[in-house]
Every structure is written in C-alpha cells, then in structure tokens.
Scaffold this active site. Sequence first.
Site, short mmCIF file in Angstrom:
data_model
loop_
_atom_site.label_atom_id
_atom_site.label_comp_id
_atom_site.label_asym_id
_atom_site.label_seq_id
_atom_site.Cartn_x
_atom_site.Cartn_y
_atom_site.Cartn_z
N ASP A 285 76.98 30.97 -3.48
CA ASP A 285 78.32 30.96 -4.31
C ASP A 285 78.66 32.07 -5.23
O ASP A 285 79.52 32.07 -5.78
CB ASP A 285 78.05 29.45 -5.13
CG ASP A 285 77.96 28.35 -4.43
OD1 ASP A 285 78.20 28.08 -3.52
OD2 ASP A 285 76.77 27.67 -4.79
N ASP B 99 80.78 24.14 -5.00
CA ASP B 99 80.10 24.09 -3.89
C ASP B 99 79.72 22.72 -4.06
O ASP B 99 79.90 21.72 -4.86
CB ASP B 99 78.91 24.95 -4.52
CG ASP B 99 77.95 24.59 -3.53
OD1 ASP B 99 78.04 24.93 -2.35
OD2 ASP B 99 76.68 24.73 -3.82
N THR C 15 76.38 21.44 -2.48
CA THR C 15 75.14 20.89 -2.64
C THR C 15 74.58 21.69 -3.84
O THR C 15 74.74 22.82 -4.22
CB THR C 15 74.26 21.48 -1.50
OG1 THR C 15 74.74 21.24 -0.36
CG2 THR C 15 72.57 21.01 -1.47
N GLY D 209 78.77 24.68 3.04
CA GLY D 209 78.01 24.97 4.20
C GLY D 209 78.07 23.89 5.11
O GLY D 209 77.51 24.14 6.14
#
EC number: 7.6.2.1
Lengths: 368, 1123
Positions: free
Chosen positions: B824, B407, B409, B682
């Site tokens: 996630d 991921d 962030t 995202g």
Amino acid sequence: MMASSYSAKDEDGHITVSGPGGGTLRNKKPENTAFKQQRLPAWQPILTAGTVLPAFFIIGLIFIPIGIGLYVTSNNIKEFEIDYTGDDTSSPCYNCAQNFSWNNTKSCTCIIPFQLDQPYESNVFMYYGLSNFYQNHRRYVKSRDDSQLNGNIDSLKKPSKECEPYASVDNKPIAPCGAIANSMFNDTLKLFYNDPNGTSVPILLTSTGIAWWTDKHVKFRNPGGNNANLTAVFQGTVKPVNWHRPVYELDTDPENNGFINEDFIVWMRTAALPTFRKLYRIIQKNNNMAPTLPRGNYTLVVDYNYPVRSFEGRKRMILSTISWMGGKNPFLGIAYITVGSVCFFLGVVLLVIHHKYGNRNNSANISN
Amino acid sequence: MTCCILTTCVGEENWVDSRTIYIGHKEPPPGTEAFIQQRFPDNRIVSSKYTFWNFIPKNMFEQFRRVANFYFLIIFLVQLIIDTPTSPVTSGLPLFFVITVTAIKQGYEDWLRHKADNAVNQCPVHVVHHGKVVRKQSRKLRVGDVVLVKEDEAFPCDLILLSSSRDDGTCFVTTASLDGESSHKTYYAVQETKAYNAEKEVDTIHATIECEQPQPDLYKFVGRINIYMTNEPVARPLGSENLLLRGATLKNTEYIYAVAIYTGMETKMALNYQSKSQKRSAVEKSMNAYLVVYLCILISKALINTALKYVWQSDPNKDEPFYNQKTEAERQRHLIRAFTDFLAFMVLFNYIIPVSMYVTVEMQKFLGSYFIMWDDEMFDEELGERAVVNTSDLNEELGQVEYVFTDKTGTLTENNMEFIECCVDGHVYVPHAICNGQVMPGAAGMDMIDSSPGPAAREHEELFFRALCLCHTVQVKEEDTVDGIKHGIHQGKSTSFYISSSPDEVALVEGMKRLGFTYLRLKDGRMEILNREDEVEKFDLLEVLTFDSVRRRMSVIVRASTGEVYLFCKGADSSIFPRVISGKVDQVRARVEQNAVEGLRTLCVAYRSLNPEQYEEVFQQLNRAKLALQDRDKQLAEAYDLIEKDLILLGATAVEDRLQEKAADTIESLHKAGIKVWVLTGDKMETAAATCYASKLFHRNTQILELTTKRTEEQSLHDVLFELSRTVLRQHGGMTRDTFSELSGDCTDYGLIIDGATLSAVMRPGQEGSNSGNYKEKFLEICRNCSAVLCCRMAPLQKAQIVKLIKASEEHPITLAIGDGANDVSMILEAHVGIGIMGKEGRQAVRNSDYAIPKFKHLKKMLLVHGHYYYIRISELVQYFFYKNVCFIFPQFLYQFFCGFSQQPLYDTAYLTLYNISFTSLPILLYSLMEQHINMDILKKDPCLYRDIAKNSLLRWPTFIYWTILGVYDAIVMFFGAYFLFDNTTFTSNGQMFGNWTFGTLVFTVLVFTVTFKLALDTHYWTWINHFIIWGSLIFFVVFSLLWGGIIWPFLNYQRMYYVFMQMLSSGPAWLSIILLITASLLPDVVKKVIWRTLWPTTTERIQTDDHTSCKYFASCQSRTCR
C-alpha cells in the site's frame, strides 16, 4: 457472539507476534485529561436571533439617549469663528497679507471688529486655526529632536539629523531645531471688549494651562534645568531662521520661557489633519455672576506675522466654550443616535424574521 | 561442484555498478584479479544537517529560500537602504523573531541529532584484527573489516554473514527497528565459510566479495563471494538472505562473524533516511492564492498613492511650502525619487501580508497535531499503540477528503487469520470448533462433511496435509518462559510459536496441527513433521521458491526420507489452475468459488513429483538465476515460471479474515459524510466482494456493475464501458445533478467492480488511438456515479495509478489512501493524505504515511472529528489573519489622503510592530487550537456535517471577499469615526488639543478591540483558557500602552507617544467614540450571521441551534437524514 469468539482467539495467543510488553503499553496510552481530550468544560454561546434581539434593543435604548444628550450638549456650546487671512480686499488684514515679507522685522497690525450675539459663560477658550497646513506631513512630523527639547545638552549642541534642513545655520546649531519649531505660529492675537459706553477694555488672556501638563513638566525641559539662565544656556546656538526672537525670549516669565513656553509646546504637538486649530489663550471666567464675554462688540487686534497665502492656507481665530465633552462637535451625538436607531430598527427586523422563519425552521427540523 | 564453472560465465557481465570488497583487507592471490583498493566512506552516520561552523549561513539560506521570509527580508532591506516611513525595526524585529525561533528549533533538533549520531558513532564494535578481537569505535569501521557481533547486539553496518555460532551457519535476526517486523528472520552464511567460526579461523578466510553499489531497497541485494581455497577460487551467490542490515539485531544466536560491505551513509538504513516529497494541503494553496491577491492589492495601493503623490506635489507650494523645506539631498534625487516613493509606500502597507501568519499557521499545525496523538479514543488497548502524526502539514486536509482508497486485508479486515476448512479432491475437512480457546485434542478434531474417501483418496489427503506442513516459510519459536511452561502443561507437549510474515501461513500450519499434522521445526535443512500416528517424518528442504505478489504463489522442493523429490506449490487459484494438468479441478474450483463468496481467503495446493534428472535441471536453472548479478529477479522469475508447471491439484484451503471491529460502521459513516470509498485489493473478486458486502460498502439493493475480465472476454471493452455508462447515466442524467438527487436514497445505488487486468486495459495509453483517452473518461464517469467501487486483483503500482487517475480528474478531489502493508506504500505516497494502519504486515506503511492509526475504525474520528475541527480552525485562522490586517492597514491608506501622500504612518512604531506579534496573535492561535463549533459527539453521530465543509467551502472566494469587505468596512468606520471626532475641534474638557499620534492611537485602540471582539463573536467554545487569552491580550494592550506612554524612554530618539494614551483615556468623548466605533464595526457581521442563520441555515448551524435550545437533539437526530 462475535465478541466472545474474538476474545477466545486472542487468548489462544499462538498467532500473536511478540507484542510490546505491558510497560510500554501503559506508557503509550494517552493521558485522559480534559485538555488533551479536548473536553474542557466550555461555555458554548451561539449568535441566534433570539439571543441577539435583546442585545440590539438594549443597545438601541442606551445609545439613543446618549446620542441625544451629546447632541444637546454640543448644541449648547457657543462658538465664534473669524477668518482673518486677508485674502479678500475687504478684509482688514488684506494689506498685511499682501505686504508680507520675511525681512519685515516690524510686524504689521490689523484690527478686526466683530460682534458676539450671545454672552459666553464660564471659561472661554481662544483658538487659532489653520487650514491647508500639513502639520502631519511625514517630512514635517519627524523634523524635531525630542531629546533636545527634553533639555539634553549634547542634542542642543548637535541636533539630530532628522532636523535637516533646519538643524544648523553656518555650523551653529539651531535651538529648537527642525521644521516644526521653525514654522511656529507667531501671530499675536489680542482681544478688546468695546464697552457700550465707548471704552475699549482689553480682555485678560491667560497663556498658561494651554499645553498638556505632562508635556510642560516632563517632556519639555530647558537645558540645564528650568531655573538656569537661559541666555547663557543657549549660548552658541542660533534661533530658527523664521523666528524673530530667540527661544529664550519667548516670554518674560521664566516658568514659561525657552522650551517650556506653552505656545511653543502647543505648536510642537503636530495636528492630525491639515485643517486644525490650536489652543491659544484661555479667558478665565469672572468671579462675579457676569458672563465671561458678554454679548456686544469686540475688537481682535492681530500682529500679522504668519504667512499662509503661499500655500493657500487660511487663518482663523475661534472663541469657544467647552463642556465636559469638549468643543462643538455634533458628530458624536448624531452617530450615537444613528447607530442606536439602526440597532433598534435591526432589532425589529430580526424580531419579524425570527417569528416568521425561526419557528418554521425549528418545526421543519423536528418534523423532518 | 557446479559453482566453480559459473565463475567465468557470470563474470562476463557488466561490472560498472559493483564494488569489490577484500575480506580482512587481504589481497586476492595474484593472477586472479587486479587488486584495486576502492575508497569507501567510513562508518560514520551523519543524520545532522549542520555543523557548528556552517549552521548560521546554511540555516539562514534555508530559511530565506521560503518566499514569505524572503519577502520580509526584502522589505527589511528596503527599509534599511532608503528613507521609509517606518523604522526597519518594525519589520526587522518580527522577522528576526521568526527567524530566530525557527533557527533555535532547528538548531536544537540538529543538536539532538548530533548527540544521537555521536552515541551511535562511538559505540564500540568488535573487529577481528590479525586473528584477535579488537574493540573499535563504530565510526572507525571500514569496508572489508571482519566484525564480531554478539547476541542482542545491533549490527553496526551492512554485513555479509560469514559464520555463526550455530553449526548450520544460520543466525536469527529481528528487523523490528527497520521495518517493524518483529518476527525472527533467518539469515544464512555461505557454505564454504560457515565453518570458520572462531576468531583465528575467520582471519584465515581469503575471499573477495563483489556486489552492487548500495541502493536503498531493504529487501534486494545481489552479490557474489569468491573464496580462494588453495588458490582455486570458488564463487557463491549472495542474496538478501546473506546480508545483515544495519539497524537489525542479532537474536537467538550466540555470536556471528561477518564482513562489512556498506558502511556509514551507504548503509541501506541511511539511504532510507531520505525524506519523502512534501505534500501541500488545499488550504495552503488557497492561502497562497489569497497572498497573491493581497500582494496585488498592496502593489496597487502603493501605485495609486505614488501617482496621487505626484499629482498633489505638482504644485510647488504644496510640495515644498515655506514651513516644510526639503534638504538639498532630497531635492536632487529627482529621478529615482518616484521609485523610492513607491517602495516607501510598499513598506508602509507591507503589514497587509502578515509575517506572523506563517508562524501562527505553522505553530497551529504543529501544536494542533498533538491532539491527534493525545486522543484517547484512537488508542488501541490491544496493540498498545496510539495514533502517530508523521507530518502536521496536512491536518486540515483530513477535513476535505472526498475519496478514500482502502486496502482490504489488514485494513478493513483484522488480518487475523483463522483456518476454516480445507477441501481435498472435493472432500471438505473442517477442524473442530475451538472450545474455550483450546483445540480439542486427538484425531476426532476433524469432521468430514462428505462420506469417507477411499484409500487412494486417503493417500492424496495425507499428501495434501504434508504439502501444507512443508510449503511455507513459518518459523518455530520455542517458548521456554514460565508462561510457556504453563501452556505446555495444558497441551501436553512443548509449546512453540509459529512466526511468519504472512498470517495466512501461520493460520494454515495451525490448522494442519488441528487436523493432526504438526510442523515441528526446521533443523539442519530438514523439516520435521509429526504425523497423525505421532511419528516424526523428515524432509530435506532443497529449495524455497519464495512468494511474490506477481506470481502470487510459492513453492518448496523437498526430498522425502524415501528419496522422492516433491515440489509443493500453493497460491491463489488464478495462479495455480492454469498450471494444473490433473486433479479434480472442477470440484475444487466449485468449492473455492463458494468459499470466496462467503468472504474467505482461499489458496490452492498442488504438487509435482520430480525425478532426479528433473531435479538436477531445476537445480541448475535456479542456481544460474541466483548467481546472476544483474536482473537476478527477472531471471529468478523466469526460472520459477519454468519450474512451477505440470502440477497436480491436491485441494484448496479456506482461511477467514475477520472484519475489523466497527469497519462497517466506519464505512457507513464515511458514506454519509459524502466520501466515496474505494476498496483496492489484491484479493480475488469474490472474496473481496463478500468483504464489501459485510462491511456495508455494498448494500443489498446496490446494483453491481462488473467491469471484469470475464465480461470483457464476452464483449469488447468498448461495448462494456459504453453500456455501463448508459446504465448509470439513465439514472442520473435525467435529474439535475445537485446534491439532493444524488444523495436521495430511493434512486438506485451503483457499485462497480473492476479487476486489475481490465483496469490496465482501460488505462493503457494510446493503443486504441483516440479512443483510449475516451475510455479513461468513460471509466471516470461511471466511477463518479457509483457510490462504491471495488478494485480487485490489484498490483501495488496499480493502486497508486488509480489514486493518481482520480487525483487528476477534472474536479481534483482530495484523496486519502489507507493501508497497512508494503503493497500500500505506493498509494499512500501518491494520495493527498496517506494513512498507515499499524497492522501485522510490518511498519512500512506506517513509516511512509502521513498519519498512522492503530485500527481502521479510528479513521472515523480522524476525519469526522479531527479533520473537521482542523479545517474549521485553519480556515478561520487564514481568513481572520487577512481580515485583521486589512483592518490594520486600510486606515493607513486612507490617512495618506489627508497627509499629502507623505507616507506618514498613522500608528506609532511600537503598535506597528506589536500588532501582529502580541496584541492580536494569541487569541487567534488559541482559537485555532481549541475551537469546537459543534460537540465532538455530534460530529461523530452525524457524519452529514462533514459535507458542510466539503470542497474547501470555507475558503472559497465569496467567503474571502466577504471577509475582505468586512475588513475594509471596519477600517472605514474606524478611520472616519476618528476623523469626524477630530475634525477641527477639541474633545477634552480643558480645551487642550490632541495631535496626530492621539488620532492614530484612537484608531488603533478601536482596531485592537474590534478585531479581538470579532474573534470572540466567532468563538463557539469558551473554555477558561479562551477567556484568559482573549481578555488577557486586551488587558495586555492597555497595560502596554500605559507603560509605553508612561515613561520617557531613554534609548528612543523620539517621545511622541508620551502620555498620549493616558490623555486620550482622560477624555470622555474618546471613551464614547471607542464604544461607538467598536459597536458600529461589529454590527454588520453580527446581523449578517444572525440573518443567515435564521433564513439559510447550514446543517451545522441547525444542529448548533438545536443543541443550544437543548430540544433533545439526540431524539431529533434519529430522524435526520443526510439531505
């Protein structure tokens, strides 16, 4: 630069969501011990050609002399073996073998002459050997009652089930029970030296000291103690079906009778392989300088009781001297010499490889 | 108001999956609804698995469901039933041991759970009963009871808030123990009941609640409360903002009254207890494959021996010679005899599949996982957290990872947002730089890049600032500790903390504060703002259209003190621009794109003013959707969609999310280790790409391939895909695809960027007929040739889809997913190994992960060091276990040829039993815990080493066959060595003979020493513990043998081992042959190792050699590249 602005931000503190307090912080911190951090001091050996080479040469240098020593020792041992199965028509025991019947109460005797080419010195050990006899068969191995043999009265009266079908006859317990005891070797071997002057001198055969000391004194015991009246003790039991005499008549010497009869104990130690020999008698060395068995002609007199033809077995009598490493067996010596030489050879091969490739690798590594 | 009418229209919905709760167990007024008292479970929490009575049967059942245990049980039963060569003790004792240890462990754990359950179930709760507060045990709480909860108390079950000590009917709650979010969340009471905030009054509430049946989603709840005020029912919607979950704690509120709706095992917390599906590691799969091979070997051994036995027995003189007669019973059972013979052989050889391997593997995994938790380097001072192991089953899988899905962030980046700038109508505002951690006070804290705007623009600008001050869900926490006062003095005003589940929002509100607009608080539905002139402006907060990841925006509707109603909306540019009708779109867009390239997170802000009619309409739409019991989310989304339109663009903000410490270094190391790193985010493409450059996922010379909506708009997806694959294959196709060309630095690196929309087009099944499958393959092909892939604009489920796609590709690579947020979780669950980061976005990722680490940088040590070690250790453990049991059993097999296939065991029962349990178990267990073939620091410095163990390389079939052949060779050496030594002669100096048990003991002694020395030769890391255990277990064997043969054991019915060991040791040749056979057994392995190391060294071995010869490894390391 990065770090300083980072810490400045941290002090700003506004964004920080209520974090755990200092106490928990300290609690969660792992202990900094060498074990927990997997940093225990350690010796870190690795097997490289360099480290293994000396070991190989050393092993070679040690093993080859040992092997030679063993081989020479083994070759110095004198051994004489005679097969008296009586399969052959020319064999003196042919008749006995042919006429064998379980019902014979009188044993058949055969006389086998033989000649020793070399004098046998020191103690000479007399073995009988059997072939194709599966003493290590599972059904056979377990067919015994160790507590009965240890003198347990209850087991004497009620042998273990393991002894089946040799546990009882007509509801009377067999002593000693089991297939091993039942099939005890019962040929009698006698040795005569034919003096060059024509007389036949019987050779004194010692029948003690042939079993393990611990077996005779601890593992095997007569019921009711070794000094009891054996006939009385074995009252109510029957002899094994194949035996001619009950167990308390195996020997006249009370120290060697009953369960602690050494011939019996020797037989009860089941052999590892189907061809085996068992110690029968010891011919003690003379006190004078003469060899125990001088070279010359001998006669072996056999009371032929033990049938082996039914299972294509063979019977042998062996005379052997003994060294510190036991009887004649070139295997150990040859094996030592082989392994030693292989090590030595591999050492040389590794040396070549090490010199040819080992350095190349290192240099290649560094230049890389 | 309008709500009363709604009762009927929503009431028509289907009620199958709902429950009705009568508050205070009061019947509804007659005529409204039939009073049906439903039965609900009591509030007893049962997390324990067993009760006192069913423990033994249930635990036994659970344990014997495992194939291995069942196999050993069968062997044990066979031994009990038929006459077998070994006593049932030999397999019964180890099995009993294993089962008992497991049962004790599980029983203890269950006892702890019972204790915890009891503590929870018996803790007192306050229940309002006939207008009085009564203390009750928690477990006696029933659905419908009205409960009083005081500050800092945890909720005893799932409750609907009725009223609180606060006048506005709100209460603050922290759900830290549920999902780790320590922020205070606000929960609301229904308007009609919030006034009843005393025990007497609460008792007079006459209402029913209809709500859905319990479901595990913590964040979803739909229900409706019917309040019978003067017999006229009022219906109000209930949502998750009314639901207080068990496990959460009341904060900053004196007390509340609430009604129990879900109790006991039906609470959302209890429903979330359900365990995750089990993941199995690749090593375990290989282990099972080996087991099958060994089972085949076992069966064929038994079959061969049975067949040979019957050939051998065909001669009656051999079958039943005079000295060895069968019993009557044995003669009769001729028909089943063959089968029992087969079983007996099976039993004799069954040790080849070792019962103790499973125990050892499990102990290794369990104990080994402590090293991860204990690791000092994976402790984060800042968070005060250490690595967490949720499952120890996957330790070795950490050494096998080929793909890392991360991921962005909060994982790659700090998720520690800092407001950088904002742009209003193209004018850029930058707050003053931070100086010594303090914001420079005053209006001068604002720099304008552009020339000063005109008065119209100024109005716009202020609207923008107000929008940002209002459009959020940030809470203010007043700090009144000593610490806070200190801060307060510094800043000249009362200190307050902003708390929010989204760090972006906090950063924005903070930024606004620096620009002069301070958000003060939310009080009585009014938001207060301190503007630049230090005046307090108040806005009525009418509606909050909450953020969700699908819409990617949120809105608030507020009424200014002037009476105007505004809708402020903020969100991702892609979700705002399409809805904008006016404003300086182009300037803002340009700025947003520029910021995105710099790696900043951008948000766009827009507004819409609503006239009263419009507002009324909006209100209706929202209320209708909120009251729906079913598909409420869908209806809400539709309503939001209708409301958030015709926006006027105000401007954009830029927030920086700093890269995590050493993130770039970690990614570089992972690359060097041959791991492909994919970033799934995202975020928008430009931002994500910038982060990727910063984190060295993409290098300057990486050729970027784009597979984005922008491109597919120009060309068809088909063409783009084929063009890309051509580009990629031109490079790689010509060369042989071995590691050398693939890894060499001079050929171009490719990086792929794909966005969510295109991905779903690629993945869409069947739409293009036969071509669609083709797309997937083409896509995979492109991906395989790219060193890095960035997937942006991903929905959470798409993340999992990608992981699944790679998992299912033909090489079946091992995947690892790492992330910190709830979005996630799906990929963490999907990947082979899921790693959670203890980030700021709550604990959901951590709870669902297999391992959790405080920071992304810890992944490096986790994989390169721990993963590597665990893999090396367990592969040796597995191979060694099979090896030592081949060595153990093969001599028995050979012995059958010399004992008439009579199933005579070679070794004594005690040796058969204890070989795997005590003589050879501890050294390998210790090895598998302590072994370090290379120093930790080198593993970290040289990630290439990770490639050495890739693709399960130590458990491939050739290695396995090598070990097996080695085992057979050793067995042959041992057996025939002893055979020729025993062959028809004596080897004692007193002429006495040895029997079959001495033969077995000799083989066994050589065996124990050989396998232990073999392990010693493989050990590269000799700590004092290794010395102690290895030499200790050999000494134990000798001492045990001396003891075992030293006494006539009174409880045994055989004394076959009496003095056997001592007699053997009293013979010189026995010693010599033991030394010889051990040497001969170990020789080939040593030679093989040395020759291989010299001629074909692996990277690992080279480094070991370098390290050993201490030719300044670190100097040479500089020049080493991954080849």
